[in-house]
Scaffold this motif. Sequence first.
Motif, short mmCIF file in Angstrom:
data_model
loop_
_atom_site.label_atom_id
_atom_site.label_comp_id
_atom_site.label_asym_id
_atom_site.label_seq_id
_atom_site.Cartn_x
_atom_site.Cartn_y
_atom_site.Cartn_z
N TYR A 56 0.84 -1.21 0.00
CA TYR A 56 0.00 0.00 0.00
C TYR A 56 0.87 1.26 0.00
CZ TYR A 56 -3.69 3.29 1.29
OH TYR A 56 -4.56 4.35 1.30
N LYS A 57 1.94 1.22 0.78
CA LYS A 57 2.87 2.35 0.82
C LYS A 57 3.48 2.59 -0.56
CE LYS A 57 7.39 3.63 2.76
NZ LYS A 57 8.47 3.23 3.71
N ALA A 62 3.82 5.99 -5.47
CA ALA A 62 3.81 6.09 -6.93
C ALA A 62 2.80 7.13 -7.43
CB ALA A 62 3.49 4.73 -7.54
N ASN A 63 1.86 7.51 -6.57
CA ASN A 63 0.77 8.37 -7.04
C ASN A 63 0.58 9.67 -6.25
OD1 ASN A 63 -0.62 6.57 -9.13
ND2 ASN A 63 -0.48 5.20 -7.37
N SER A 64 1.38 9.86 -5.18
CA SER A 64 1.18 11.04 -4.33
C SER A 64 2.51 11.70 -3.97
CB SER A 64 0.45 10.65 -3.04
OG SER A 64 -0.77 9.99 -3.31
N THR A 66 5.41 13.13 -1.51
CA THR A 66 6.02 12.52 -0.32
C THR A 66 5.33 12.97 0.97
OG1 THR A 66 8.17 12.35 -1.40
CG2 THR A 66 8.16 12.30 1.00
N SER A 67 5.02 14.25 1.07
CA SER A 67 4.39 14.76 2.29
C SER A 67 3.03 14.12 2.51
CB SER A 67 4.24 16.28 2.23
OG SER A 67 3.46 16.67 1.11
N ALA A 68 2.27 13.93 1.43
CA ALA A 68 0.94 13.31 1.54
C ALA A 68 1.07 11.84 1.94
CB ALA A 68 0.19 13.43 0.22
N VAL A 69 2.05 11.15 1.37
CA VAL A 69 2.28 9.75 1.72
C VAL A 69 2.64 9.62 3.19
CG1 VAL A 69 3.74 7.72 1.31
CG2 VAL A 69 3.01 9.15 -0.62
N ASN A 70 3.55 10.46 3.65
CA ASN A 70 3.98 10.39 5.05
C ASN A 70 2.85 10.72 6.02
OD1 ASN A 70 6.58 9.53 4.53
ND2 ASN A 70 7.43 11.58 4.41
N ILE A 94 8.83 8.04 4.24
CA ILE A 94 9.75 8.32 3.15
C ILE A 94 10.60 9.52 3.55
CG2 ILE A 94 9.95 8.94 0.73
CD1 ILE A 94 7.21 7.63 0.32
N LYS A 95 11.90 9.41 3.41
CA LYS A 95 12.79 10.50 3.82
C LYS A 95 12.64 11.68 2.88
CE LYS A 95 16.32 7.71 6.11
NZ LYS A 95 17.76 7.35 6.14
N THR A 96 12.65 12.86 3.48
CA THR A 96 12.60 14.09 2.69
C THR A 96 13.82 14.93 3.01
OG1 THR A 96 11.28 15.17 4.41
CG2 THR A 96 10.08 14.16 2.59
#
Length: 265
Positions: A56-57, A62-64, A66-70, A94-96
């Motif tokens: 799921y992550k 793949a579609n969003s 990084t900030s939205a995923v985190n 996910i590292k930013t």
Amino acid sequence: MSEEIIKDIDNFIEQCKNEELRERTLKKYKRDIKGFIENADIKAKEDITKEKLIDYKDQLAANSKTSAVNNKIIIINKFLEFLFNNKEYNLKQIKTQNKFEVDNILNTTDYKRLLNWAMKLNKTTMYYLMKTLAGTGIRISELQYITVEAVKKGKTQVYNKEKERPVYIKENLQKELKRYCKDRDIKTGIIFKSRTGKPLDNAYVYKEIQYIAGQARVSKKKAHPHSFRHLFAKEYLNAGGNHLNLADLLGHSSTDTTRIYSTKD
């Protein structure tokens, strides 16, 4: 979606309500958890596996942004901790890239030096004001909400940028502010105010902090009112808090702003 998992989600949201999260935040929690549950076809908590979580992550990444995923990962992790009472299934964020200048952030050693020198210089008001900023994370423009009444309750409601949020005054800070009010014979209303009764403004507070920093030999680049808000955020994260809840506490619209505080001393 099964009745069992719906009940789990509702119980989790109810616990979050007790943490006094905003209604908008609760709705996002519910929406993001349901997104994972439906995507992974979860009928009961026993169906949740690390493989499904990682898959799921990967889909999110793949579609969003990084900030939205985190953001979603934070929420899902919190839900999983509620379900399993441990962090076994927690996903890594996910590292930013951190673009914030760490050298210009006040650290705890600097903070203590500023407090010590405020007392040495008989800057009592600034001593308690700095403690309030660092202990609540409020902006200078929000000082009007730190009142005698709020200190007694241990909580106040702050209105800023068309948003409302609760601000908590911890017990130790409560005691110190009550003592300050008693010493200054402040019986009601705004605590940190000018002779005309208006809240102290940014220009005055900045000038005072800069003076104290000069005497304390603390970098003046770090010594400004907003630095104490940075310090509050860093301490919150270092104590195990997450970016999403911190964004709520600080009144940020996005955790993108909140993530600059991820670097520890």
